[in-house]
Design an enzyme around this catalytic site. Sequence first.
Site, PDB file in Angstrom:
ATOM      1  N   GLU A 298       0.821  -1.221   0.000  1.00  0.00           N
ATOM      2  CA  GLU A 298       0.000   0.000   0.000  1.00  0.00           C
ATOM      3  C   GLU A 298       0.847   1.260   0.000  1.00  0.00           C
ATOM      4  O   GLU A 298       0.435   2.298  -0.499  1.00  0.00           O
ATOM      5  CB  GLU A 298      -0.931   0.017   1.227  1.00  0.00           C
ATOM      6  CG  GLU A 298      -2.320  -0.459   0.876  1.00  0.00           C
ATOM      7  CD  GLU A 298      -3.336  -0.291   1.992  1.00  0.00           C
ATOM      8  OE1 GLU A 298      -4.297  -1.060   1.973  1.00  0.00           O
ATOM      9  OE2 GLU A 298      -3.194   0.579   2.878  1.00  0.00           O
ATOM     10  N   HIS A 327       8.409 -26.805   0.672  1.00  0.00           N
ATOM     11  CA  HIS A 327       7.703 -27.890  -0.006  1.00  0.00           C
ATOM     12  C   HIS A 327       6.535 -27.352  -0.816  1.00  0.00           C
ATOM     13  O   HIS A 327       5.603 -28.085  -1.137  1.00  0.00           O
ATOM     14  CB  HIS A 327       7.238 -28.910   1.036  1.00  0.00           C
ATOM     15  CG  HIS A 327       8.383 -29.443   1.841  1.00  0.00           C
ATOM     16  ND1 HIS A 327       9.089 -30.566   1.472  1.00  0.00           N
ATOM     17  CD2 HIS A 327       9.002 -28.940   2.939  1.00  0.00           C
ATOM     18  CE1 HIS A 327      10.069 -30.764   2.344  1.00  0.00           C
ATOM     19  NE2 HIS A 327      10.043 -29.786   3.241  1.00  0.00           N
ATOM     20  N   LYS A 441     -13.243   1.584  -1.862  1.00  0.00           N
ATOM     21  CA  LYS A 441     -14.176   1.794  -0.743  1.00  0.00           C
ATOM     22  C   LYS A 441     -15.379   2.605  -1.204  1.00  0.00           C
ATOM     23  O   LYS A 441     -16.517   2.324  -0.866  1.00  0.00           O
ATOM     24  CB  LYS A 441     -13.476   2.570   0.387  1.00  0.00           C
ATOM     25  CG  LYS A 441     -12.523   1.773   1.252  1.00  0.00           C
ATOM     26  CD  LYS A 441     -12.061   2.669   2.414  1.00  0.00           C
ATOM     27  CE  LYS A 441     -11.058   1.985   3.302  1.00  0.00           C
ATOM     28  NZ  LYS A 441     -10.598   2.818   4.419  1.00  0.00           N
TER      29      LYS A 441
HETATM   30  O1  PA5 Z   1      -3.165   1.502   5.905  1.00  0.00           O
HETATM   31  C1  PA5 Z   1      -4.253   1.978   5.692  1.00  0.00           C
HETATM   32  O2  PA5 Z   1      -4.482   3.200   5.780  1.00  0.00           O
HETATM   33  C2  PA5 Z   1      -5.431   1.089   5.330  1.00  0.00           C
HETATM   34  O3  PA5 Z   1      -5.040  -0.226   5.143  1.00  0.00           O
HETATM   35  C3  PA5 Z   1      -6.466   1.133   6.438  1.00  0.00           C
HETATM   36  O4  PA5 Z   1      -5.891   0.688   7.633  1.00  0.00           O
HETATM   37  C4  PA5 Z   1      -7.693   0.282   6.108  1.00  0.00           C
HETATM   38  O5  PA5 Z   1      -8.215   0.624   4.861  1.00  0.00           O
HETATM   39  C5  PA5 Z   1      -8.762   0.477   7.178  1.00  0.00           C
HETATM   40  O6  PA5 Z   1      -9.112   1.832   7.253  1.00  0.00           O
HETATM   41  P1  PA5 Z   1      -9.739   2.433   8.543  1.00  0.00           P
HETATM   42  O7  PA5 Z   1      -8.776   2.254   9.667  1.00  0.00           O
HETATM   43  O8  PA5 Z   1      -9.982   3.862   8.232  1.00  0.00           O
HETATM   44  O9  PA5 Z   1     -11.004   1.685   8.803  1.00  0.00           O
END
Ligand code: PA5
Length: 452
Positions: A298, A327, A441
């Site tokens: 990410e 394996h 989202k």
């Molecule tokens: O790293 C990030 O920002 C994302 O992976 C969020 O943690 C994830 O989308 C969840 O979002 P939120 O904490 O706003 O519910």
Amino acid sequence: MQDIKIDISRAKASAVGKEHGISPDELREIEPRVLAAHDLLRQERAEGKFGFYDLYRDQDTFRRVNAVAQEFLGRRYDNLVILGIGGSALGITALNTALNPAYYNVLSRAGRKGSPRLFVMDNIDPVTFRAMLRLCNPMKTLYVAISKSGETAETMSQLMIALEILARKLGREEVRNHLVVITSPRGHSRSLLHPVADEYGLTSFDIPPNVGGRFSVFSPVGLFPAALLGIPLDALAEGCAAMDERCAKASLQENPAYLRAAVQYVLNERKGKRISVMMPYADGLRDVADWYRQLWAESLGKRLSLTGEEVYAGQTPVKALGATDQHSQVQLYREGPNDKIFSIVEVTRFEKTMRIPEVLPGIDELSYLRGKTMNKLMNAELQGTLDALKVSQRPVIRVMLPRLNAHTVAQLLYMLEVETAMSGRLYNVNTFDQPGVEEGKRIARRLMGGRG
Ligand code: PA5
């Protein structure tokens, strides 16, 4: 000595050839860019742009988290259920797997040292959610809803289900004893967890606005559940501090995070190592590899550079586990495309020894195992993989933890965070946003009839 160590010798051209490894010249060439990025990151840290670096120093938060956790532990819950996804879930899963005993949830309360079982609900599969509800009597369960934005559909739907059950089975007044929320502070976001907290009078913790979800493991997101699970927060803070001290150095020789960032970057950009495999040789670290997979993907997987050019940056992170995946994956790793760099994570000394008994004397072929230990066998398998990868000219960075404990795991996570921040600078992308996730989202929300 608890310091974790990094060894890049098997990622060097001298080990795997110039086509696949980094040469001394290439390392020298990248160093000025690392130094420049270091200065920039230090400046941005000082300006408070990225909060993850300093979470471990926030003693007030550590104190409050510990105090509230002790208060809740006094109520002797059997179950701790985390409602959260991505960065709100992966950190505590990694900490629990690394620092609590294997098969934690099936141990007795005494085996769990009085802490509750852990259920991390990081998906919306109705079958799994129902199964959790069946296992967790509301009266004996503490839910912790974690969402930085406070509007993620997965987490909000879980919360709505849990709330309805708690209110119906225990009464509205009791909800506050069974639900805690962790989200952005008021005034910094429109988190929907705020009105929920107000309506039910819930205990809540803030996620600092300058800390992104995947960098939040040392904020209350990871710390509050960790404290409930008996993980020593002071040792986590000390591990972060130890690694922060090493990461304050700008030079590649002294800074393990920068060295890893530089090697991975050069091998991706120049040697086509588009895949980064993290393969720990300890079950306890399997979920650290999962946490790192999100952090790397990410943070670095970006279409646009900081200056707006289309770059499609990033390396695909893959998690594996030694010896299990010898394996399953190692055939591909050795003989498939040479497009990967491997991080082999090792624990020098396991906390337990398992001796292989002197049985089956009639089978000569097993004499090499008789009277040895699983520890020695694991080490031999690890060495075998390292050497086999080298023969196949596959670059490897070794990460060595002297022991597996809160101090070393905190060092490891902190180092990987700093490495990711440095890598983002080298790729010249925004490490701390996730426009690709936000888009998905929004679409899902619209399909559910919400605002798009
Ligand atoms: O790293 C990030 O920002 C994302 O992976 C969020 O943690 C994830 O989308 C969840 O979002 P939120 O904490 O706003 O519910």
